[in-house]
Design a protein around this motif. Sequence first.
Motif, short mmCIF file in Angstrom:
data_model
loop_
_atom_site.label_atom_id
_atom_site.label_comp_id
_atom_site.label_asym_id
_atom_site.label_seq_id
_atom_site.Cartn_x
_atom_site.Cartn_y
_atom_site.Cartn_z
N VAL A 166 0.98 -1.21 -0.80
CA VAL A 166 0.02 -0.04 0.30
C VAL A 166 0.85 0.97 -0.25
N ALA A 167 0.29 2.23 -0.72
CA ALA A 167 1.53 3.12 -1.14
C ALA A 167 0.14 4.82 -1.10
N TYR A 168 0.55 5.79 -0.54
CA TYR A 168 -0.57 6.60 -0.34
C TYR A 168 0.10 7.65 -0.32
N THR A 169 -0.31 8.83 -0.61
CA THR A 169 0.27 10.04 -0.81
C THR A 169 -1.09 11.17 -0.48
N ASN A 176 4.32 4.04 3.11
CA ASN A 176 4.07 2.86 2.49
C ASN A 176 4.14 1.74 3.66
N SER A 177 2.84 0.74 3.42
CA SER A 177 3.65 0.22 4.20
C SER A 177 3.46 -1.68 3.18
N VAL A 178 4.39 -2.74 3.76
CA VAL A 178 4.55 -3.95 2.90
C VAL A 178 4.11 -5.15 4.19
N THR A 179 3.44 -5.46 3.24
CA THR A 179 3.31 -6.88 4.57
C THR A 179 3.72 -8.44 3.98
N PHE A 180 4.32 -9.10 4.79
CA PHE A 180 4.51 -10.10 3.49
C PHE A 180 3.49 -11.64 4.69
N TYR A 181 3.25 -12.57 3.87
CA TYR A 181 3.38 -13.89 4.84
C TYR A 181 3.87 -15.02 4.31
N GLN A 182 4.37 -15.49 4.49
CA GLN A 182 4.75 -16.77 3.75
C GLN A 182 5.06 -18.22 4.47
N SER A 197 5.71 -0.31 7.96
CA SER A 197 4.66 1.02 7.79
C SER A 197 5.69 1.77 8.00
N SER A 198 5.60 2.43 7.05
CA SER A 198 6.94 4.11 7.16
C SER A 198 5.90 5.15 7.02
N LEU A 199 6.10 6.20 7.63
CA LEU A 199 4.82 7.44 7.05
C LEU A 199 6.31 8.79 7.19
N THR A 214 8.40 -2.03 12.49
CA THR A 214 8.31 -3.51 11.87
C THR A 214 8.16 -3.81 13.41
N TYR A 215 7.98 -5.10 12.67
CA TYR A 215 6.70 -5.78 12.73
C TYR A 215 7.47 -7.73 12.23
N THR A 216 8.49 -8.28 12.98
CA THR A 216 8.89 -9.81 12.67
C THR A 216 8.19 -10.87 13.84
N PHE A 217 7.69 -12.15 12.59
CA PHE A 217 7.18 -13.38 12.99
C PHE A 217 7.72 -14.83 12.29
#
Length: 241
Positions: A166-169, A176-182, A197-199, A214-217
């Motif tokens: 997701v990128a929004y201005t 800017n937000s990026v989420t991964f599920y692996q 996510s970065s604001l 930032t979150y990782t699991f």
Amino acid sequence: MRFCYFLLPLLLLLVRPARAQRADTTIIRYTGQLTGQYTSGGVNRTLFATSHSVTLLRGLHFGAPVTGSFTFGKQEGRLREREWLLNTTPYYWKGRFRFYGIGGYERSNLRGIDNRYQIGAGPGWAIYTDSLNREVAVSNLIIREATYFQDGSRRTVARNSTRLKVAYTYRGFSLNSVTFYQPNLQNFDDYRVTQQSSLALRFTPRFAITSTYTYTFENRILEGKPRDNTNVTVGVSFSTK
């Protein structure tokens, strides 16, 4: 009234429409970010993080972003976090369709990873996109991953990698937000989740104040190592157009 008839053609000559990118055009964009965190009291903690991104856009249908980050953190004066991440996702796009390749490298003291390598490919789709670089996109890649742990063990798996971007201005603000599920393709109980996510509040076209979450699991990691980690940092960023 006659003055208006004279003024209208003059304005049309002065205000030219933006030119579309030509098929033989090469554009290089760079973004660098420096953030940090300091806390004291119950837990004394310092955290330093820097990330850099270079994107090569070639013609009308090809892009090749390369991103790298480094994180260094101490708790109670002891080194806890020293993370390296390098990633490239070259892609071809036509309309809303995307096709991605991926190559990645990672080191993580926090999770006991000496070296991790990734390679893969798969399709993607832009659900929404506009001329202001606002975008909602999903992709689904198959990746091969080899991990070498600090205890000398090695693990090789095939994963499905689903990404939501997701990128929004809006005026001076950008998100800017990026989420991964692996998940592991052979065992879906073995999976990894990453969210960043970065604001940014932009003061000039090049400089901004940023806040990053930032979150990782990762549910299969060395014994005694934490499965998840959360960082919130504040800093500055520089970018080119």
